[in-house]
Scaffold this motif. Structure first.
Motif, PDB file in Angstrom:
ATOM      1  N   GLY A 194       1.583   5.095  -7.432  1.00 22.10           N
ATOM      2  CA  GLY A 194       0.312   5.183  -8.121  1.00 22.10           C
ATOM      3  C   GLY A 194      -0.150   3.865  -8.687  1.00 22.10           C
ATOM      4  N   HIS A 195       0.763   2.900  -8.839  1.00 25.58           N
ATOM      5  CA  HIS A 195       0.418   1.567  -9.341  1.00 25.58           C
ATOM      6  C   HIS A 195       1.496   0.601  -8.879  1.00 25.58           C
ATOM      7  N   ASP A 222       0.825  -1.204   0.000  1.00 26.12           N
ATOM      8  CA  ASP A 222       0.000   0.000   0.000  1.00 26.12           C
ATOM      9  C   ASP A 222       0.865   1.261   0.000  1.00 26.12           C
ATOM     10  N   ASP A 223       1.974   1.219   0.740  1.00 20.98           N
ATOM     11  CA  ASP A 223       2.886   2.365   0.756  1.00 20.98           C
ATOM     12  C   ASP A 223       3.440   2.634  -0.637  1.00 20.98           C
ATOM     13  N   VAL A 224       3.780   1.565  -1.349  1.00 19.02           N
ATOM     14  CA  VAL A 224       4.346   1.726  -2.688  1.00 19.02           C
ATOM     15  C   VAL A 224       3.289   2.266  -3.650  1.00 19.02           C
ATOM     16  N   TRP A 241       4.846  -7.685  -5.963  1.00 20.42           N
ATOM     17  CA  TRP A 241       5.447  -7.002  -4.817  1.00 20.42           C
ATOM     18  C   TRP A 241       6.152  -7.994  -3.902  1.00 20.42           C
ATOM     19  N   THR A 242       5.514  -9.118  -3.639  1.00 23.81           N
ATOM     20  CA  THR A 242       6.133 -10.128  -2.777  1.00 23.81           C
ATOM     21  C   THR A 242       7.448 -10.608  -3.384  1.00 23.81           C
ATOM     22  N   LEU A 279      10.492  -4.899   4.651  1.00 14.61           N
ATOM     23  CA  LEU A 279       9.549  -5.018   3.553  1.00 14.61           C
ATOM     24  C   LEU A 279       8.519  -6.082   3.921  1.00 14.61           C
ATOM     25  N   ILE A 280       7.257  -5.700   3.957  1.00 14.01           N
ATOM     26  CA  ILE A 280       6.203  -6.629   4.354  1.00 14.01           C
ATOM     27  C   ILE A 280       5.522  -7.149   3.100  1.00 14.01           C
TER      28      ILE A 280
END
Length: 632
Positions: free
Chosen positions: A215-216, A208-210, A254-255, A245-246
């Motif tokens: 923006g995407h 969510d932070d990224v 992202w993961t 990094l979560i």
């Protein structure tokens, strides 16, 4: 699960690429050059940065191989690399890891000798390269640089000779939830706050932070080191003491970005969940891979009122993690233990064997707790192993002392063997008492893997005539093996090997604690009795010794040990020289003074503990808070 081989090191043009210098890279390099050259000259730093070549080293790529001839020095600006040396049989031996702010290859640049080890990237890393030719051109501008660099290299060798390797200090930590019931984001925030106590503020980043920043967050944005997400994370990493990094609960782009960026991967699981491999683990880690791997840790979460973890072995058997931690939700000391370990500040306590004199450990460890010093790892040998085990179960204060009393003052060796084929004591009673003490402390029979504080003990493996480091399996059997004095107590069979008292090989296992990667080691040994002449030319016969032993201690004629004490003394004496060398390797040595205590003075349990406790409080008080700060 099969993580694949980790000793296939690659070096291809596609895995090491040259990148253009950016202001961020130049700033990072300038900071390192200032320390390396011991200079603040802006002109020299600018000139050096202009000559440097910036290289992106992909995970799995070898920067260079052992025995290659090279005259280049490298400055690690981002990432993590590992030094590996081939032994006499061609097998890889890990020498250590190199992280941000460290240098590689100064001596090769100066001497032009072959590389002593291979260096490869654990994750995508950025290094700056300076050749010997570049360095010689700098000498024209500043001739004293040669002396500065040579002095630094010599000092580095001296530190390596007199000190152990520094502990790992991961900069980027990836949290992956592998159970639906765990809240990785809440845990990450809590871990970040705890980690920040041991350094600068810690950045905690979620998908969510990224998205708010970028923006995407699609696959293209996450891919590659020079994509928008990669560049944003790199900038944040360069200004962070640590970054958490979560990952998402699924194997999203992202993961995967988190995994590729991490110095350490933490798998986060519910301690009460079934020990199965999750879907996200299968997608991220299963299958063959030629790439090396960063450290993987398993964190098992428990309710705050959990008495003891159980069944941890089943979780560890299914996944090849490097280490594991038990954390009670909302338990500050558990979280601080993990944070100190990740900050390279973990404290390890080593307790030596020594018969009844080892009761000092209970007094010392309680005194340390009163000064706010908690063990992050703990281990020992023989009687020291038992004192370490009760503390590893997170027993403290009176509860800790009472646990030892149940074992030592309950006549554990009173079942004499009428047919002593292997030992004078049958050992059934000591086994029952030990098992009961563990059940009283933990609520059930547990394995070493189930202790709240990571624990090990030392036994002697008679089957192969070497030391056995016991850190998996039944806690009770491991303890019995560690203090089974040869001849007095029966050997213990573990994994089809015959085990006896660890004091024969390693009565003070500081070297084993060093291998845990701790920042500070506290060692506890017993004061050795002064040598007293016997005043005898011949030994008395058994009848004379028997009658003499019936007299009050002050009126006895003979100061001779009986058979059990001779056996115990012989066991410890076999490794006494090794123990004396190990004493020099600890950061804080505590050697409490106790008066008139023999190796078999079991009845003096409380006296020994009280004297050791008072002596340790005095020593710690004299040291002061500033000297003790690194142990808290």
């Amino acid at each position: 699960m099969n993580r694949g081989p980790v000793n296939a090191y690659l070096k291809t043009d596609s895995m090491i690429s040259t990148v253009e210098q950016t202001p961020e890279l130049a700033t990072a390099l300038a900071g390192m050059l200032g320390q390396f050259f011991e200079t603040t000259s802006p002109e020299l730093l600018r000139l050096t940065a202009e000559k440097a070549t910036f290289l992106e080293v992909a995970a799995g790529a070898a920067l260079f191989h052992q025995n290659e001839r090279s005259d280049e020095v490298y400055f690690v600006l981002r990432g993590r690399l590992r030094a590996v040396q081939s032994d006499g049989r061609g097998r890889p031996v890990t020498l250590g890891e190199i992280g941000r702010g460290e240098t590689i290859g100064e001596l090769a640049m100066i001497l032009g000798e072959p590389r002593s080890a291979s260096i490869f990237a654990l994750r995508n890393s950025m290094v700056a390269r300076l050749t010997r030719e570049d360095f010689e051109s700098l000498l024209v501008v500043e001739p004293k640089l040669a002396l500065t660099v040579a002095r630094g290299a010599v000092e580095r060798f001296r530190r390596a000779e007199r000190r152990r390797n520094p502990p790992r200090k991961p900069v980027v930590i990836c949290l992956i939830p592998i159970c639906p019931s765990v809240d990785a984001r809440a845990f990450g925030k809590e871990l970040g706050a705890a980690r920040a106590q041991y350094g600068a503020p810690v950045h905690t980043v979620t998908s969510d932070d990224v998205r708010r920043e970028m923006g995407h967050l699609d696959g293209d944005a996450c891919a590659g080191c020079h994509g928008p997400v990669g560049e944003w994370l790199t900038t944040m990493e360069s200004s962070s003491e640590a970054m958490i990094l979560i990952a998402d609960p699924e194997a999203t782009p992202w993961t995967r970005r988190c995994v590729s960026q991490a110095d350490e991967i933490i798998l986060l699981a519910d301690g009460d969940a079934p020990p199965i491999i999750s879907e996200i683990e299968k997608q991220l880690f299963d299958g063959e891979s030629a790439a090396p791997t960063v450290i993987e840790s398993l964190v098992l979460l428990h309710p705050i009122d959990k008495r003891s973890p159980t069944g941890t072995a089943r979780c560890l058997d299914r996944r090849p993690v490097d280490r594991h931690f038990h954390i009670r939700r909302g338990h500050a000391r558990d979280m601080q233990r993990l944070a100190r370990t990740l900050a390279g500040r973990a404290v390890g306590i080593v307790l030596a064997g020594g018969g009844a004199r080892a009761f000092v450990h209970f007094g010392v460890v309680n005194a340390l707790a009163e000064f706010g010093i908690e063990p992050d790892f703990i281990g020992g040998t023989s009687m020291g192993a038992t004192a370490a085990a009760w503390r590893a179960m997170d027993l403290t204060g009176k509860e800790y002392v009472d646990a030892g009393r149940k074992v030592y003052l309950n006549k554990p060796t009173s079942d004499i063997n009428l047919l002593p084929m292997m030992s004078f004591v049958r050992g059934k009673r000591v086994r029952r008492i030990t098992e009961q003490a563990i059940e009283d402390g933990a609520g059930s029979q547990i394995g070493i893997e189930d202790t709240w504080i990571p624990y090990f003990c030392i036994a002697t493996d008679l089957s192969v005539s070497e030391q056995a480091v016991l850190n998996r399996g039944s806690l009770s059997r491991s303890l019995l093996a560690s203090f089974s004095i040869p001849g007095a107590l029966p050997p213990v069979i573990i994994n089809d090997h015959l085990m006896v008292d660890g004091g024969t090989f390693n009565n003070f296992p500081v070297d084993v604690m060093e291998a845990q990667g701790v920042g500070k080691i506290i060692g506890v040994v017993m004061t050795e009795d002064a040598n007293q002449p016997l005043g005898l030319t011949e030994l008395p016969n058994s009848i004379e010794l028997l009658f003499d032993s019936l007299k009050p201690a002050a009126k006895r004629k003979y100061r001779l040990p009986f058979l059990p004490e001779i056996l115990l003394n012989s066991t410890i004496s076999a490794s006494v020289n090794r123990q004396r060398r190990a004493v020099d390797q600890v950061d804080l040595l505590l050697r409490p003074t106790v008066t008139r205590v023999g190796l078999l003075d079991w009845a003096k349990y409380d006296q020994i503990i009280n004297e050791a406790h008072a002596d340790t409080l005095r020593v710690l008080g004299e040291m002061g808070d500033d000297a003790l700060a690194d142990y808290r």
